[in-house]
Design an enzyme around this catalytic site. Structure first.
Site, PDB file in Angstrom:
ATOM      1  N   SER A 223      -0.279   7.155   5.242  1.00  0.00           N
ATOM      2  CA  SER A 223      -1.678   6.756   5.087  1.00  0.00           C
ATOM      3  C   SER A 223      -2.502   7.121   6.309  1.00  0.00           C
ATOM      4  CB  SER A 223      -1.776   5.254   4.812  1.00  0.00           C
ATOM      5  OG  SER A 223      -1.043   4.540   5.770  1.00  0.00           O
TER       6      SER A 223
ATOM      7  N   HIS B 234      -0.747  10.241  -1.567  1.00  0.00           N
ATOM      8  CA  HIS B 234      -1.014   8.925  -0.974  1.00  0.00           C
ATOM      9  C   HIS B 234      -1.402   7.900  -2.036  1.00  0.00           C
ATOM     10  CE1 HIS B 234      -3.728   6.247   1.707  1.00  0.00           C
ATOM     11  NE2 HIS B 234      -2.500   5.804   1.729  1.00  0.00           N
TER      12      HIS B 234
ATOM     13  N   GLU C 216      -4.273   9.958  -3.804  1.00  0.00           N
ATOM     14  CA  GLU C 216      -4.901  11.077  -3.101  1.00  0.00           C
ATOM     15  C   GLU C 216      -3.885  12.197  -2.955  1.00  0.00           C
ATOM     16  OE1 GLU C 216      -8.002   8.559  -0.298  1.00  0.00           O
ATOM     17  OE2 GLU C 216      -6.006   8.965   0.488  1.00  0.00           O
TER      18      GLU C 216
ATOM     19  N   ASN D 128      -9.590   5.464   2.863  1.00  0.00           N
ATOM     20  CA  ASN D 128      -9.639   4.760   4.148  1.00  0.00           C
ATOM     21  C   ASN D 128     -10.784   5.240   5.035  1.00  0.00           C
ATOM     22  OD1 ASN D 128      -7.604   2.988   3.600  1.00  0.00           O
ATOM     23  ND2 ASN D 128      -5.995   4.270   4.483  1.00  0.00           N
TER      24      ASN D 128
HETATM   25  P1  NAI Z   1       8.350  -0.628   4.010  1.00  0.00           P
HETATM   26  O1  NAI Z   1       8.683  -1.057   5.369  1.00  0.00           O
HETATM   27  O2  NAI Z   1       8.126  -1.647   2.946  1.00  0.00           O
HETATM   28  O3  NAI Z   1       9.478   0.380   3.473  1.00  0.00           O
HETATM   29  C1  NAI Z   1       9.968   1.460   4.217  1.00  0.00           C
HETATM   30  C2  NAI Z   1      11.395   1.725   3.783  1.00  0.00           C
HETATM   31  O4  NAI Z   1      11.806   2.957   4.364  1.00  0.00           O
HETATM   32  C3  NAI Z   1      12.395   0.659   4.222  1.00  0.00           C
HETATM   33  O5  NAI Z   1      13.179   0.266   3.138  1.00  0.00           O
HETATM   34  C4  NAI Z   1      13.222   1.369   5.304  1.00  0.00           C
HETATM   35  O6  NAI Z   1      14.557   0.934   5.322  1.00  0.00           O
HETATM   36  C5  NAI Z   1      13.133   2.800   4.861  1.00  0.00           C
HETATM   37  N1  NAI Z   1      13.312   3.788   5.920  1.00  0.00           N
HETATM   38  C6  NAI Z   1      12.834   3.750   7.179  1.00  0.00           C
HETATM   39  N2  NAI Z   1      13.170   4.876   7.834  1.00  0.00           N
HETATM   40  C7  NAI Z   1      13.889   5.636   6.972  1.00  0.00           C
HETATM   41  C8  NAI Z   1      14.505   6.910   7.036  1.00  0.00           C
HETATM   42  N3  NAI Z   1      14.434   7.629   8.150  1.00  0.00           N
HETATM   43  N4  NAI Z   1      15.114   7.377   5.946  1.00  0.00           N
HETATM   44  C9  NAI Z   1      15.172   6.652   4.809  1.00  0.00           C
HETATM   45  N5  NAI Z   1      14.624   5.440   4.687  1.00  0.00           N
HETATM   46  C10 NAI Z   1      13.979   4.938   5.745  1.00  0.00           C
HETATM   47  O7  NAI Z   1       7.049   0.323   4.181  1.00  0.00           O
HETATM   48  P2  NAI Z   1       5.912   0.651   3.111  1.00  0.00           P
HETATM   49  O8  NAI Z   1       4.830  -0.346   3.246  1.00  0.00           O
HETATM   50  O9  NAI Z   1       6.513   0.897   1.797  1.00  0.00           O
HETATM   51  O10 NAI Z   1       5.325   2.024   3.716  1.00  0.00           O
HETATM   52  C11 NAI Z   1       6.001   3.235   3.605  1.00  0.00           C
HETATM   53  C12 NAI Z   1       5.046   4.384   3.867  1.00  0.00           C
HETATM   54  O11 NAI Z   1       3.949   4.302   2.963  1.00  0.00           O
HETATM   55  C13 NAI Z   1       4.432   4.435   5.270  1.00  0.00           C
HETATM   56  O12 NAI Z   1       4.269   5.782   5.622  1.00  0.00           O
HETATM   57  C14 NAI Z   1       3.088   3.775   5.067  1.00  0.00           C
HETATM   58  O13 NAI Z   1       2.149   4.178   6.016  1.00  0.00           O
HETATM   59  C15 NAI Z   1       2.725   4.285   3.687  1.00  0.00           C
HETATM   60  N6  NAI Z   1       1.756   3.484   2.957  1.00  0.00           N
HETATM   61  C16 NAI Z   1       1.845   2.108   2.934  1.00  0.00           C
HETATM   62  C17 NAI Z   1       0.928   1.367   2.213  1.00  0.00           C
HETATM   63  C18 NAI Z   1       1.044  -0.120   2.155  1.00  0.00           C
HETATM   64  O14 NAI Z   1       0.057  -0.767   1.736  1.00  0.00           O
HETATM   65  N7  NAI Z   1       2.146  -0.737   2.531  1.00  0.00           N
HETATM   66  C19 NAI Z   1      -0.160   2.001   1.449  1.00  0.00           C
HETATM   67  C20 NAI Z   1      -0.103   3.453   1.460  1.00  0.00           C
HETATM   68  C21 NAI Z   1       0.792   4.131   2.219  1.00  0.00           C
END
Ligand code: NAI
Length: 507
Positions: A122, A143, A155, A193
């Site tokens: 994001s 996104h 997006e 954003n």
């Molecule tokens: P989260 O923390 O809920 O999930 C991330 C997951 O990725 C975890 O299960 C973790 O174990 C895993 N992980 C971490 N490093 C890893 C790796 N090297 N290889 C494989 N798995 C790995 O995070 P969330 O909120 O789902 O965010 C994920 C991505 O989405 C980020 O880039 C964030 O910026 C983006 N994003 C998040 C939004 C939100 O509202 N939470 C909205 C839009 C985008």
């Protein structure tokens, strides 16, 4: 059977976002391979999605057969190498450039040459993530918004080297998943954003200037413009540990562009841990999850209302005079107000004090009303005093404009009231995004209505309230504040006279 280009999709990172994307991909008929470095994350995601689908079956919104087939299409991947057969891999891991770059370098060596790789980042640059890839043309941003199944917009972001074919394929797949794709350039904040910068930041400036408190600002923007949540309710819901860093990041990435300048108010609250609803305390206090909102100040009791004189330069003067007539006011029609008259001004962008002085009115008897939006189209009236306004005149104006039961907020003087400032800023930022060609005007409107839930797209908002009026607000605000943050975008200056939401782009 799935016949699309992406019949097998890999999801790396099965947290909040990854599992949402997995859900809609499986619902679209793709086989979905789930990979995560946390040992139990994949199983947790599968279980959560299974429960979700079972609930839909109970509600009769999904057949048991379809639910079983979807569950069947979700498969665990023990190692990254298990993603070799994927046509598309979407990454939703931790938001760190180095970690994402390492992951994609490895993935590129595993998947087949025709596969598309996509990031759900994001805030990071898609171009930067793709910098050391061998096939950057097959890499894009994809996104989504949280919660993915309900937020129906995505997006599609093209990095410097992303091919048009890759974007088209992702857009088609988004539609297959029931989402609306919008095409964005690889710029800070992408569309949603970036466009969202105007709402909260301008509201924070208004609070920081002591013009109105946050609860009043929330009421005004909900009632006058139709926002579902006020900016401070939204801050509380999103939580400042998420939204303050986004404000800082976009501001810095645009090399300190004043339009996006964050506020010390949120920096301080974040430092103090007062981040929002999830900790029980944000701009509002929460008791059992319910915001505690102080009652509005009562309407003053005024037995004898003075006659009213309306400035000849008032915005929407005819509507204002009609409103006063409907409210039963004694309206003076002379060239200037009598010595008893309450004097009403309705400036666009200018402050009440300046208007009183320039129009040679008695500031002690002068009160302003925001007429950017036609009174019939709003559920609240907003009045502003100036530092010299007499209490009896303020109370008389409040009582008069509340006569028909419509709520009235009285705020302190600033250039542009609350709605003019916030709407002007939203329209201006959106216009500048069109000028910078971040996206098409149509995609901007779609992304903002679906991604931010605004009642209207920013360009339609500008057209509804009058592009020339919005432009006037900004020009005058720039004069009042001497600050380039209100400088109208060239796009708005050109379109101000002809309308903002024109169907066709300039040649
Ligand atoms: P989260 O923390 O809920 O999930 C991330 C997951 O990725 C975890 O299960 C973790 O174990 C895993 N992980 C971490 N490093 C890893 C790796 N090297 N290889 C494989 N798995 C790995 O995070 P969330 O909120 O789902 O965010 C994920 C991505 O989405 C980020 O880039 C964030 O910026 C983006 N994003 C998040 C939004 C939100 O509202 N939470 C909205 C839009 C985008």
């Amino acid at each position: 059977m799935n016949t699309s280009r992406f019949s097998t999709v890999g999801i790396v990172g099965t947290g909040a976002m990854g599992r949402g994307i997995a859900q809609i991909a499986a619902q679209a008929g793709s086989t979905v391979l789930l990979y995560d470095t946390q040992p139990d994350a994949i199983e947790k995601a599968r279980q959560a999605l299974g429960i979700q689908w079972d609930k839909l079956v109970e509600k009769g919104r999904l057949t048991p057969e379809a639910a079983a087939a979807q569950k069947d299409r979700l498969k665990p991947a023990g190692t990254l190498a298990d993603l070799a057969e994927c046509d598309l891999v979407v990454e939703a891991i931790v938001e760190r450039l180095d970690v994402k770059k390492t992951l994609f370098a490895e993935l590129e060596g595993i998947v087949k040459p025709s596969a598309v790789l996509a990031t759900n980042t994001s805030s990071l640059s898609v171009t930067a993530i793709a910098a050391s890839l061998k096939r950057p043309e097959q890499f894009a941003g994809f996104h989504f918004f949280n919660p993915v199944p309900l937020m129906k917009v995505v997006e599609v972001i093209s990095g410097l080297k992303t091919s048009a074919e890759t974007c088209t394929a992702l857009s088609e797949y988004a539609r297959q998943m029931g989402h609306t794709p919008v095409q964005a350039g690889d710029t800070p904040g992408f569309i949603v954003n970036h466009a969202g910068r105007g709402y909260g930041t301008e509201a924070l400036r208004i609070v920081s200037e002591g013009v109105a408190d946050f609860a009043t600002i929330d009421r005004i923007l909900k009632d006058q413009v139709g926002f579902k949540l006020g900016p401070f309710e939204l801050f509380d819901l999103t939580a400042l540990d998420v939204s303050h860093p986004v404000m800082e990041s976009i501001y810095r990435q645009y090399y300190d562009e004043p339009r996006y300048r964050p506020s010390v108010i949120t920096a301080q609250r974040l430092a103090g841990g007062v981040v929002g609803k999830k900790v029980g305390e944000g701009f509002y206090a929460y008791v059992n999850g319910v915001a505690q909102v102080a009652a509005e100040p009562p309407v003053p009791q005024v037995s004898d209302l003075p006659p009213v004189w309306v400035s000849t330069r008032a915005a929407r003067r005819a509507e204002l005079l009609q409103l006063l007539k409907d409210l039963g006011a004694k309206i003076e029609t002379g060239q200037s107000p009598s010595p008893e008259a309450l004097t009403i001004v309705a400036p666009l962008g200018f402050d009440i004090t300046t208007v009183a002085v320039v129009e040679r009115l008695d500031p002690a008897r002068t009160v302003g009303i925001d007429m950017l939006i036609d009174d019939k189209a709003t559920k609240r009236r907003v009045l502003a005093t100036n530092p010299a306004t007499r209490t009896d005149m303020r109370d008389a104006a409040h009582a008069l404009f509340a006569r028909d039961g419509k709520p009235v907020s009285v705020i302190r003087d600033s250039g542009g009231f609350v709605t003019q400032r916030v709407v002007g800023t939203i329209v201006n930022i959106a216009s500048d995004m069109c000028q910078q060609r971040v996206c098409s005007p149509q995609d901007l409107e779609t992304a903002v209505t679906l991604g931010l839930g605004y009642p209207l797209g920013p360009l339609a908002m500008g057209d509804t309230f009058g592009p020339a009026n919005v432009l006037e607000v900004l020009f005058n605000m720039q004069t009042v504040y001497g600050d380039t943050r209100y400088r109208p975008s060239p796009w708005l200056r050109r379109r101000g006279a002809i309308g903002l939401s024109l169907k066709h782009e300039e040649a």
